[in-house]
Design a protein around this motif. Structure first.
Motif, PDB file in Angstrom:
ATOM      1  N   LYS A  85       0.833  -1.205   0.000  1.00 23.13           N
ATOM      2  CA  LYS A  85       0.000   0.000   0.000  1.00 23.13           C
ATOM      3  C   LYS A  85       0.871   1.259   0.000  1.00 23.13           C
ATOM      4  N   ARG A  86       1.993   1.187   0.709  1.00 25.77           N
ATOM      5  CA  ARG A  86       2.893   2.331   0.815  1.00 25.77           C
ATOM      6  C   ARG A  86       3.748   2.516  -0.439  1.00 25.77           C
ATOM      7  N   THR A  87       4.148   1.423  -1.104  1.00 23.34           N
ATOM      8  CA  THR A  87       5.136   1.532  -2.180  1.00 23.34           C
ATOM      9  C   THR A  87       4.575   1.472  -3.594  1.00 23.34           C
ATOM     10  N   LEU A  88       3.457   0.762  -3.805  1.00 22.20           N
ATOM     11  CA  LEU A  88       2.912   0.672  -5.161  1.00 22.20           C
ATOM     12  C   LEU A  88       2.245   1.979  -5.551  1.00 22.20           C
ATOM     13  N   ARG A  89       2.429   2.361  -6.818  1.00 25.18           N
ATOM     14  CA  ARG A  89       1.768   3.568  -7.304  1.00 25.18           C
ATOM     15  C   ARG A  89       1.362   3.384  -8.762  1.00 25.18           C
ATOM     16  N   VAL A  90       0.377   4.135  -9.164  1.00 20.83           N
ATOM     17  CA  VAL A  90      -0.080   4.117 -10.552  1.00 20.83           C
ATOM     18  C   VAL A  90       1.116   4.390 -11.457  1.00 20.83           C
ATOM     19  N   GLY A  91       1.261   3.598 -12.515  1.00 15.48           N
ATOM     20  CA  GLY A  91       2.371   3.740 -13.452  1.00 15.48           C
ATOM     21  C   GLY A  91       3.435   2.677 -13.276  1.00 15.48           C
ATOM     22  N   ASP A  92       3.494   2.026 -12.100  1.00 17.95           N
ATOM     23  CA  ASP A  92       4.461   0.945 -11.884  1.00 17.95           C
ATOM     24  C   ASP A  92       4.115  -0.242 -12.780  1.00 17.95           C
ATOM     25  N   VAL A  93       5.147  -0.925 -13.279  1.00 18.74           N
ATOM     26  CA  VAL A  93       4.963  -2.184 -14.008  1.00 18.74           C
ATOM     27  C   VAL A  93       5.264  -3.299 -13.025  1.00 18.74           C
ATOM     28  N   VAL A  94       4.315  -4.233 -12.874  1.00 13.67           N
ATOM     29  CA  VAL A  94       4.433  -5.270 -11.855  1.00 13.67           C
ATOM     30  C   VAL A  94       4.129  -6.649 -12.436  1.00 13.67           C
ATOM     31  N   ARG A  95       4.544  -7.667 -11.692  1.00 17.45           N
ATOM     32  CA  ARG A  95       4.126  -9.044 -11.926  1.00 17.45           C
ATOM     33  C   ARG A  95       3.420  -9.485 -10.648  1.00 17.45           C
ATOM     34  N   ALA A  96       2.153  -9.881 -10.764  1.00 18.57           N
ATOM     35  CA  ALA A  96       1.353 -10.265  -9.597  1.00 18.57           C
ATOM     36  C   ALA A  96       0.881 -11.700  -9.747  1.00 18.57           C
ATOM     37  N   GLU A  97       0.928 -12.433  -8.640  1.00 16.17           N
ATOM     38  CA  GLU A  97       0.455 -13.814  -8.611  1.00 16.17           C
ATOM     39  C   GLU A  97      -0.676 -13.924  -7.602  1.00 16.17           C
TER      40      GLU A  97
END
Length: 120
Positions: free
Chosen positions: A71-83
Motif C-alpha cells: 500500500k505504501r510503495t505501489l503507485r499508478v504507473g508501476d509495471v508489476v508481476r502479480a500472482e
C-alpha cells in the motif's frame, strides 16, 4: 497451464491461480485493508485484470505487513508481476486476481504537484 502474453493461468476446478504482468492503473482504496488496481497489459494496451490486494484477516492472500508495504510503495504507473487466485468479475468483464505476491518490475514516474503528468 496456458500462457497468453503477460498472463499465465494454472489449475482447474474451484482453485485457479495465475500470474499477470502489466502497468498499474486506477488505484481504488475500498477500506484500510482492501485495495484495487486496474492492470493494463502493456503489449496490447488493454485492461488485463483487476488486482485485489486484501489482508488475510479479510480472506485475502496478504499478511498485514505485506499489505502495508505494498500500500505504501505501489503507485499508478508501476509495471508489476502479480500472482494469486483468479476470480470472475461480477460484471462479466476482466478477471479479478486476489493477490498473494507482487514484484515491481519497473517503477512508474512520480506524479504530483510539480512532478509531471500521469502516464497516458
Amino acid at each position: 497451464t496456458t500462457s497468453a502474453g503477460s498472463v499465465d493461468v494454472r489449475g482447474g476446478g474451484d482453485e485457479v491461480t495465475g500470474t499477470f504482468s502489466g502497468r498499474l492503473l486506477h488505484k481504488r482504496a475500498v477500506s484500510k485493508r482492501l485495495l484495487f488496481f486496474d492492470l493494463e497489459d502493456v503489449s496490447k494496451g488493454e485492461l488485463a485484470c483487476e488486482l485485489a490486494l486484501k489482508t488475510q484477516a479479510l480472506g485475502g492472500g496478504l499478511s498485514e505487513a505485506s499489505f502495508d508495504e505494498l500500500k505504501r510503495t505501489l503507485r499508478v504507473g508501476d509495471v508489476v508481476r502479480a500472482e494469486g487466485r483468479i476470480q470472475e468479475n461480477r460484471k462479466g468483464t476482466e478477471p479479478i486476481l486476489l493477490v498473494t505476491t507482487v514484484a515491481v518490475l519497473e517503477k512508474g514516474p512520480k506524479v504530483g504537484p510539480g512532478l509531471g503528468a500521469a502516464p497516458a
